[in-house]
Design a protein around this motif. Structure first.
Motif, PDB file in Angstrom:
ATOM      1  N   ASN A 298       0.811  -1.231   0.000  1.00 13.54           N
ATOM      2  CA  ASN A 298       0.000   0.000   0.000  1.00 13.54           C
ATOM      3  C   ASN A 298       0.835   1.267   0.000  1.00 13.54           C
ATOM      4  O   ASN A 298       0.291   2.362   0.125  1.00 13.54           O
ATOM      5  CB  ASN A 298      -0.986  -0.006   1.167  1.00 13.54           C
ATOM      6  N   ARG A 299       2.175   1.133  -0.103  1.00 12.46           N
ATOM      7  CA  ARG A 299       3.037   2.315  -0.197  1.00 12.46           C
ATOM      8  C   ARG A 299       3.679   2.445  -1.583  1.00 12.46           C
ATOM      9  O   ARG A 299       4.496   3.345  -1.799  1.00 12.46           O
ATOM     10  CB  ARG A 299       4.149   2.236   0.852  1.00 12.46           C
ATOM     11  N   VAL A 300       3.295   1.567  -2.505  1.00  6.05           N
ATOM     12  CA  VAL A 300       3.932   1.550  -3.830  1.00  6.05           C
ATOM     13  C   VAL A 300       3.693   2.846  -4.589  1.00  6.05           C
ATOM     14  O   VAL A 300       4.630   3.514  -5.050  1.00  6.05           O
ATOM     15  CB  VAL A 300       3.436   0.336  -4.654  1.00  6.05           C
ATOM     16  N   GLU A 301       2.437   3.231  -4.732  1.00  5.87           N
ATOM     17  CA  GLU A 301       2.121   4.416  -5.544  1.00  5.87           C
ATOM     18  C   GLU A 301       2.689   5.690  -4.928  1.00  5.87           C
ATOM     19  O   GLU A 301       3.290   6.510  -5.631  1.00  5.87           O
ATOM     20  CB  GLU A 301       0.601   4.538  -5.704  1.00  5.87           C
ATOM     21  N   SER A 302       2.483   5.877  -3.611  1.00  6.57           N
ATOM     22  CA  SER A 302       2.948   7.115  -2.970  1.00  6.57           C
ATOM     23  C   SER A 302       4.468   7.217  -2.998  1.00  6.57           C
ATOM     24  O   SER A 302       5.027   8.302  -3.210  1.00  6.57           O
ATOM     25  CB  SER A 302       2.446   7.188  -1.527  1.00  6.57           C
ATOM     26  N   THR A 303       5.169   6.077  -2.826  1.00  4.92           N
ATOM     27  CA  THR A 303       6.631   6.114  -2.836  1.00  4.92           C
ATOM     28  C   THR A 303       7.157   6.396  -4.234  1.00  4.92           C
ATOM     29  O   THR A 303       8.120   7.164  -4.414  1.00  4.92           O
ATOM     30  CB  THR A 303       7.199   4.783  -2.306  1.00  4.92           C
ATOM     31  N   ALA A 304       6.545   5.800  -5.248  1.00  3.33           N
ATOM     32  CA  ALA A 304       6.953   6.061  -6.638  1.00  3.33           C
ATOM     33  C   ALA A 304       6.798   7.546  -6.965  1.00  3.33           C
ATOM     34  O   ALA A 304       7.651   8.152  -7.625  1.00  3.33           O
ATOM     35  CB  ALA A 304       6.127   5.211  -7.593  1.00  3.33           C
ATOM     36  N   LEU A 340      13.740  -8.967   9.743  1.00  3.85           N
ATOM     37  CA  LEU A 340      13.131  -9.515  10.962  1.00  3.85           C
ATOM     38  C   LEU A 340      11.700  -9.009  11.129  1.00  3.85           C
ATOM     39  O   LEU A 340      11.400  -7.857  10.780  1.00  3.85           O
ATOM     40  CB  LEU A 340      13.948  -9.119  12.191  1.00  3.85           C
ATOM     41  N   PRO A 341      10.811  -9.854  11.669  1.00  8.36           N
ATOM     42  CA  PRO A 341       9.423  -9.409  11.909  1.00  8.36           C
ATOM     43  C   PRO A 341       9.353  -8.502  13.144  1.00  8.36           C
ATOM     44  O   PRO A 341      10.098  -8.682  14.103  1.00  8.36           O
ATOM     45  CB  PRO A 341       8.682 -10.724  12.168  1.00  8.36           C
ATOM     46  N   ALA A 342       8.438  -7.523  13.116  1.00 10.83           N
ATOM     47  CA  ALA A 342       8.254  -6.621  14.264  1.00 10.83           C
ATOM     48  C   ALA A 342       6.874  -5.986  14.180  1.00 10.83           C
ATOM     49  O   ALA A 342       6.456  -5.543  13.104  1.00 10.83           O
ATOM     50  CB  ALA A 342       9.326  -5.545  14.293  1.00 10.83           C
ATOM     51  N   ASN A 343       6.181  -5.928  15.315  1.00  7.63           N
ATOM     52  CA  ASN A 343       4.822  -5.376  15.339  1.00  7.63           C
ATOM     53  C   ASN A 343       4.785  -3.855  15.389  1.00  7.63           C
ATOM     54  O   ASN A 343       3.719  -3.267  15.265  1.00  7.63           O
ATOM     55  CB  ASN A 343       4.048  -5.955  16.526  1.00  7.63           C
ATOM     56  N   HIS A 344       5.934  -3.200  15.622  1.00  7.99           N
ATOM     57  CA  HIS A 344       5.922  -1.739  15.702  1.00  7.99           C
ATOM     58  C   HIS A 344       5.974  -1.072  14.327  1.00  7.99           C
ATOM     59  O   HIS A 344       5.856   0.150  14.213  1.00  7.99           O
ATOM     60  CB  HIS A 344       7.092  -1.238  16.566  1.00  7.99           C
ATOM     61  N   VAL A 345       6.157  -1.864  13.266  1.00  7.97           N
ATOM     62  CA  VAL A 345       6.208  -1.307  11.912  1.00  7.97           C
ATOM     63  C   VAL A 345       4.828  -0.786  11.527  1.00  7.97           C
ATOM     64  O   VAL A 345       3.818  -1.470  11.714  1.00  7.97           O
ATOM     65  CB  VAL A 345       6.677  -2.381  10.906  1.00  7.97           C
ATOM     66  N   THR A 346       4.786   0.438  11.013  1.00 10.31           N
ATOM     67  CA  THR A 346       3.507   1.032  10.596  1.00 10.31           C
ATOM     68  C   THR A 346       3.519   1.311   9.098  1.00 10.31           C
ATOM     69  O   THR A 346       4.575   1.381   8.470  1.00 10.31           O
ATOM     70  CB  THR A 346       3.228   2.347  11.339  1.00 10.31           C
ATOM     71  N   MET A 347       2.325   1.483   8.542  1.00  8.85           N
ATOM     72  CA  MET A 347       2.187   1.751   7.117  1.00  8.85           C
ATOM     73  C   MET A 347       1.742   3.185   6.830  1.00  8.85           C
ATOM     74  O   MET A 347       1.473   3.539   5.699  1.00  8.85           O
ATOM     75  CB  MET A 347       1.160   0.768   6.511  1.00  8.85           C
ATOM     76  N   ALA A 348       1.679   3.991   7.879  1.00  8.34           N
ATOM     77  CA  ALA A 348       1.160   5.355   7.700  1.00  8.34           C
ATOM     78  C   ALA A 348       2.115   6.226   6.890  1.00  8.34           C
ATOM     79  O   ALA A 348       1.701   7.081   6.113  1.00  8.34           O
ATOM     80  CB  ALA A 348       0.898   5.994   9.058  1.00  8.34           C
ATOM     81  N   LYS A 349       3.422   5.995   7.063  1.00  8.81           N
ATOM     82  CA  LYS A 349       4.435   6.785   6.349  1.00  8.81           C
ATOM     83  C   LYS A 349       5.529   5.836   5.896  1.00  8.81           C
ATOM     84  O   LYS A 349       5.617   4.700   6.318  1.00  8.81           O
ATOM     85  CB  LYS A 349       5.037   7.869   7.252  1.00  8.81           C
ATOM     86  N   GLY A 350       6.417   6.357   5.038  1.00  7.90           N
ATOM     87  CA  GLY A 350       7.581   5.578   4.645  1.00  7.90           C
ATOM     88  C   GLY A 350       7.249   4.458   3.688  1.00  7.90           C
ATOM     89  O   GLY A 350       6.354   4.574   2.849  1.00  7.90           O
ATOM     90  N   THR A 351       7.978   3.326   3.837  1.00  6.65           N
ATOM     91  CA  THR A 351       7.875   2.230   2.870  1.00  6.65           C
ATOM     92  C   THR A 351       7.368   0.934   3.483  1.00  6.65           C
ATOM     93  O   THR A 351       7.266  -0.072   2.778  1.00  6.65           O
ATOM     94  CB  THR A 351       9.276   1.965   2.266  1.00  6.65           C
ATOM     95  N   GLY A 352       7.091   0.931   4.794  1.00 14.44           N
ATOM     96  CA  GLY A 352       6.644  -0.295   5.443  1.00 14.44           C
ATOM     97  C   GLY A 352       7.795  -1.197   5.836  1.00 14.44           C
ATOM     98  O   GLY A 352       7.576  -2.305   6.326  1.00 14.44           O
TER      99      GLY A 352
END
Length: 978
Positions: A298-304, A340-352
């Protein structure tokens, strides 16, 4: 219209009669009213100038502590910081506390209130050292001495202001966090928490202030919403493809994971790249370079769009499919960064996908701990890169040139895809106002994770006002997993720990702490720096710990967080085995500060809160709702409010009671506004109140309640009605105080004085007061009510306006040797005054009066006679109770109607003039809780009177304008009136 404004009762309460009232005053003197006493020492604007000795305020706290009391009320004073001049925030807080204390004291409680000051910490240390040249060369003992002297000066300045504001306390016996006994009690709490396993030492990331060179707790941060960071998009080349993506990533095109960060300087400390297991990720092909990149779907379009390119999605997978993959570190050859897996990763900003540097992030550290990754810190206490960061970065400031250097390294390595400015909320040191960093270091912590569940349960049993603050404090507690309590300074209470010189291993146990507590209680914490280690650490303690020689150890150099300082105040100040206060009352910033640190230390050691009730007030702002700022010019100095500025036309002296009124009338549970408009309104409100008091006080001359009072059963019905209202007012005011709703107290006071007293009662009793014979029972009846009303009203506002209340009591003509308002108790409104049925008679008469006054269009009602026509029934009977005869010029009904004469009939007279103005109305009688309901109609006829104006009472009741009316002739002759 207000009766108080026209009373002209002489120089009471410092208000001089204006020239235009001179004629009225001359008439008043003709009425043989006794001359009133001289004016008190007051400027007439509510600025109290009685000496502290005359007011008795300085002895009041000690007096009430010595008396027998039914119960104790304890308000524990949260210590203000001893680093500056008193400000309006102090005024708001201290006055709220004083109103609370005075109310409880007047109700018979023995109040326990010990003012205190928070005296340690960096702000005091920095301010003290800023006054000294060559401060960097001072020893810790010299720094401590300078800091203590600075704090002592601030305490004296603040104390003088608090006394001037009328704050009731024993000012010779306050508490300061640098008192040896206080410090010893603080270390006892530390000892208990250490013994119970709540305090530990660890190497982990903490908030670090490079500008102050010390660790800080979350409560010491403030957030700059406009901070600008240099954010970067960078790629980590894939070294090992995740097994589940092997078929997608065939190695024909280079593949990298795409990462975004706002802190490029942390990249050299990277140990991993984290993904969210449940999220979706895409492998895309970059149209510009042809390489493959991995990022959140869900960050593909905004990051491009940000990178000004296009991405072609090759494949989409679950985050868990990235397991077992690894990347090459972008700037350090040979270093591998696993996925590594982590639950603190968010999708609101950045690349995920999140760059993970365990030494510089709380969540990053948790990931590292779980996967046994190194937590290497490459940044020193100044916020500069260490030698371990490499020659390109060594000694560079990480937030400045160090950040720039890392960005250039990324660019040189071909890993930088884009750099851009990013505006976001960022933590700053609340003292130095400079940016923080997160940095791993060896610190002492309170394990709040082990105590917060109990703390939250305990907090649910605490009454919190307003209730909206409950969820906020619970949320703050929930977010807090640990509390860093060590500080790398010297002005504070030392953490009583010793370190082995060679190994750095800490030595701290019950024996060592107990020894230190004994020394501190006698000599204070300076002993930690002045005494040799042999006097601080015993051979027995060393031997028990398995050591050989005391000299193999050194003293720790860290001090305790000042929130731990103040948070243990309950252990020093609160008395008895319970050591619980009825109330803690502070600003909303203390939800994460003193309220919380007090709760955590108390729950950790005793499993209970140190308070039963929390009262949370807002902050002070300019009157337009803006933050106070010297640059804006809206800073309000409480000293200038009270005493005036250099130019009194611009900054007039308002006095302490205006400041107190401002506090009481404000809705303190939101932000509290203050400025010239607000203060002028407060002064005007008090002046209106003073006028009301003047009227009542002025009409007390020659009256002694003990000998001259009239029993309620023998009073005019309107007088009984006023006692009924007075009893209701007293009950409502008392309940508002109990709920700490002081703005409601002010509203009730203003409504009662304006509507019930000035506009209604004063206006109708003037004739009785001024024109009846001095000792006539009818006059004594309303004087009795005035005396009771004065007593109830003054007591009702005494906690808010203590100076004005005491001033009134010192000028009561019948209480020459009075103990004053505060030593004689709370409102004493008799329950016997409450007579619900009496309301119908008076309110019915008032409804007819309103009809009458409305019909004559603002003309003088004394120039008219009024005829009231009511059908036979309950309303007629009620009016007959006010006027037994058909027509009267002196009846209770006529007094209420304010006419020259009132006639009460059951039908319209036949001789009514054809042009008479007849007003019709209805009145609903509701008695016995609704059991008796009867709606009656009435007619009011106003006719110009044929009588002349009496030269004495000014009523149109005389046969000739040169001869007093019959009633006045009898009074002059000394025969009284009938």
């Amino acid at each position: 219209r207000c009766g108080a404004g026209r009373a002209g009762v002489g120089p009471q309460l410092g208000l001089r009669l204006r020239p235009e009232r001179a004629s009225f005053w001359s008439v008043f003197k003709v009425l043989h009213h006794p001359t009133l006493g001289s004016a008190p020492t007051c400027d007439g604007l509510g600025v109290f100038l009685l000496s502290p000795q005359k007011s008795g305020f300085l002895e009041l706290y000690s007096w009430q502590r010595q008396r027998k009391a039914k119960q104790e009320f304890c308000l524990h004073d949260g210590p203000p910081y001893a680093n500056g001049d008193p400000h309006v925030g102090h005024a708001l807080n201290k006055i709220l506390k004083d109103i609370t204390n005075r109310f409880h004291m007047m109700r018979g409680y023995k109040v326990h209130y010990v003012p205190g000051w928070d005296c340690h910490g960096l702000p005091i240390e920095l301010k003290a050292l800023s006054e000294i040249k060559g401060a960097e060369n001072l020893s810790p003992v010299e720094i401590r001495q300078k800091a203590k002297e600075f704090a002592e000066r601030a305490i004296e300045k603040q104390k003088a202001a608090f006394i001037r504001w009328g704050i009731m306390a024993d000012w010779a016996n306050c508490y300061c966090t640098f008192d040896p006994k206080y410090e010893a009690n603080q270390l006892r709490v530390f000892h208990k928490m250490y013994d119970k396993g709540f305090i530990y030492q660890d190497y982990k990331p903490v908030f670090w202030s490079p500008s102050a060179k010390t660790a800080l707790a979350e409560a010491e941060l403030e957030y700059n919403e406009q901070h600008v960071s240099r954010s970067v998009y960078m790629k980590f080349p894939l070294l090992k493809s995740p097994p589940k993506l092997a078929s997608v990533i065939d190695g024909s095109s280079p593949t990298s994971v795409l990462v975004w960060t706002t802190q490029p300087w942390t990249v050299p400390a990277n140990q991993a790249v984290c993904y969210m297991p449940d999220a979706e990720y895409s492998v895309v092909k970059c149209a510009t370079t042809g390489e493959h990149l991995i990022l959140a779907a869900n960050r593909v379009e905004s990051t491009a769009a940000v990178l000004d390119t296009q991405f072609e999605v090759i494949s989409t997978c679950k985050g868990e499919d990235l397991a077992d993959g690894s990347c090459a570190h972008p700037t350090i050859p040979g270093r591998v960064s696993p996925l590594l897996p982590a639950n603190h990763v968010t999708m609101a900003k950045g690349t995920g996908l999140v760059h993970t540097a365990p030494a510089h992030g709380m969540e990053d550290y948790s990931v590292a701990s779980h996967h046994q990754l190194p937590t290497e810190c490459l940044v020193d206490e100044r916020g500069h890169f260490t030698e371990a960061a490499g020659p390109e970065l060594k000694n560079k400031n990480v937030l400045e040139e160090g950040n720039e250097a890392v960005i250039k390294m990324l660019q040189a390595a071909g890993s930088l895809l884009k750099e851009e400015k990013y505006v976001h909320s960022y933590p700053y040191d609340w003292r130095t106002k400079k940016p923080m960093i997160i940095r791993a270091s060896k610190q002492w912590f309170v394990n709040t994770a082990n105590v917060k569940a109990t703390a939250q349960e305990v907090l649910k049993k605490v009454k919190i006002i307003p209730t909206s603050a409950v969820s906020r404090m619970l949320e703050m507690l929930d977010r807090r997993t640990f509390w860093c309590i060590s500080r790398q300074r010297c002005w504070g209470v030392p953490i009583p720990v010793f370190y082995q010189k060679d190994t750095g291993e800490s030595l701290i146990n019950s024996e060592t702490i107990t020894d230190i507590i004994k020394i501190v209680e006698q000599q204070g914490t300076d002993a930690w720096w002045t005494l040799p280690i042999e006097q601080l650490l015993s051979k027995e303690a060393v031997a028990k710990a398995g050591g050989h020689d005391v000299l193999d150890y050194v003293k720790g150099q860290d001090v305790l967080d000042i929130w731990f300082d103040s948070g243990t105040s309950w252990a020093h100040v609160l008395e008895g085995t319970e050591q619980r206060a009825d109330v803690y009352l502070e600003g909303k910033d203390q939800l994460g500060g003193w309220f919380q640190s007090s709760l955590l230390t108390s729950v950790a050691t005793r499993k209970k809160a140190p308070y039963k009730t929390l009262i949370v007030h807002g902050f002070t702002l300019g009157e337009k709702g803006e933050k106070m700022s010297k640059s804006i010019g809206n800073v309000v100095d409480p000293d200038v409010v009270i005493n005036g500025g250099d130019d009194h036309t611009k900054d007039p002296p308002y006095g302490a009671d205006v400041l107190r009124w401002w506090v009481a009338e404000s809705n303190v549970f939101t932000e509290v506004l203050i400025g010239p408009v607000v203060l002028n309104a407060a002064r005007d409100d008090i002046n209106k109140l003073r006028n009301t008091l003047r009227f009542m006080l002025g009409n007390m001359a020659g009256f002694n309640p003990e000998t001259d009072s009239i029993p309620p059963s023998e009073m005019y019905i309107v007088d009984q009605y006023m006692l009924h209202l007075l009893q209701d007012y007293g009950s409502k005011v008392t309940e508002a105080y109990k709920q700490y709703d002081y703005s409601k107290v002010v509203r009730l006071l203003q409504a009662f004085c304006s509507r019930n007293l000035s506009n209604f009662y004063f206006s109708i009793i003037k004739d009785r007061l001024y024109c009846e014979e001095e000792k006539d029972p009818k006059r004594r009846s309303c004087q009795t009510v005035l005396a009771e009303a004065l007593d109830v009203v003054v007591r009702s506002f005494a906690p808010i306006l203590p100076h004005l209340a005491e001033e009134v009591f010192q000028h009561l003509p019948y209480k020459k040797d009075s103990e004053g308002v505060f030593r004689t108790g709370w409102i004493n409104a008799s329950s016997g005054w409450k007579k619900p049925g009496i309301e119908e008679a008076i309110e019915g008469a008032c409804a007819m009066r309103d009809s009458f006054l409305g019909s004559i269009s603002g003309k003088n009602p004394l120039e008219y006679e009024v005829i009231i026509v009511i059908e036979p029934g309950l309303l007629f009977e009620l009016m007959e109770a006010l006027q037994a005869e058909e027509s009267s010029r002196v009846s209770q009904l006529n007094e209420i109607m304010m006419a020259s004469q009132t006639t009460l009939l059951s039908e319209i007279p036949k001789e009514t003039p054809a042009d008479a103005n007849i007003v019709t109305g209805n009145f609903l009688i509701n008695l016995e809780g609704g059991d008796i309901r009867e709606e009656s109609s009435y007619k009011v006829i106003a006719l110009p009177t044929a009588k002349a104006k009496c030269p004495r009472c000014r009523r149109y009741t005389a046969d000739s304008s040169s001869t007093p009316c019959p009633r006045c002739l009898k009074v002059i002759a000394g025969k009284g009136s009938t």
